[in-house]
Design a protein around this motif. Structure first.
Motif, PDB file in Angstrom:
ATOM      1  N   ARG A  47      56.516  19.340  40.902  1.00  0.00           N
ATOM      2  CA  ARG A  47      56.940  17.947  40.655  1.00  0.00           C
ATOM      3  C   ARG A  47      57.269  17.234  41.958  1.00  0.00           C
ATOM      4  N   GLU A  48      57.984  17.919  42.836  1.00  0.00           N
ATOM      5  CA  GLU A  48      58.322  17.323  44.134  1.00  0.00           C
ATOM      6  C   GLU A  48      57.070  17.187  44.998  1.00  0.00           C
ATOM      7  N   LYS A  51      55.034  13.989  44.540  1.00  0.00           N
ATOM      8  CA  LYS A  51      55.688  12.699  44.791  1.00  0.00           C
ATOM      9  C   LYS A  51      55.269  12.169  46.164  1.00  0.00           C
TER      10      LYS A  51
END
Length: 190
Positions: A47-48, A51
């Motif tokens: 998820r990170e 980004k």
């Protein structure tokens, strides 16, 4: 040439990605390529890693220290993940060589592709398993007696697999070999 590989979580992935990418560049006739795995910052998960502001942070922090950036994440059964990686490549690739790849289904699959698997394991089933790390890689690490080693056996098994890059390319054509060919093309155009 200097390359920064950006894993979704460097705490374990670095043990696999460093030997694989060193061998990958060696097989391209670039054995002196300096491969570093980004450990600052530790992204801590996919998820990170997906980004934009986290990728921008890494590029800012490591600018001038690498000519090629490679983001490597697990696909985790998310067939649409490639679309997000294409967006990230477009966002960060205009001023530098920036490629992104998702391992089907986890980075550990690339290691298994370079190893002799136990009798009874069928490659098609390994390749298709969304939880290949838990269902195959960790079992193999235990069977080989390296599960308590660095990276849960990733260092030793990653180094062993790295000596068989052509085997990994053949077995992982959709992701590893695709990345290989895109890197080769990027280097030729530099």
């Amino acid at each position: 040439m200097r390359v920064l590989v950006i894993p979704e979580d460097s705490r374990k992935d670095k043990s696999v990605l460093k030997p694989l990418f060193e061998s990958l560049f060696g097989s391209m006739g670039r054995p002196r390529t300096r491969v570093r795995v980004c450990e600052d910052p530790v992204l801590g998960g996919v998820r990170e890693a997906l980004k934009s502001h986290r990728i921008a942070e890494i590029i800012q922090r490591h600018r001038g220290m690498a000519q090629i950036f490679v983001l490597c994440v697990d696909r985790d059964g998310e067939k649409g993940r490639r679309k997000r990686l294409d967006q990230i490549e477009e966002e960060f690739g205009c001023m530098r060589t920036f490629l992104a790849e998702n391992a089907w289904e986890e980075i550990e699959t690339w290691v298994l592709a370079g190893l002799d698997l136990p009798a009874g394991w069928r490659w098609a089933e390994v390749r298709a398993d969304v939880h290949v790390k838990e269902n195959y890689f960790e079992q193999l690490a235990k069977a080989r007696g390296v599960a308590d080693g660095p990276g849960g056996g990733r260092k030793l098994l990653g180094e062993e697999a790295a000596s068989h890059i052509s085997k990994i390319r053949l077995k992982c054509a959709e992701d590893f070999d695709c990345l290989y060919r895109r890197l080769e093309s990027a280097i030729q155009s530099c």
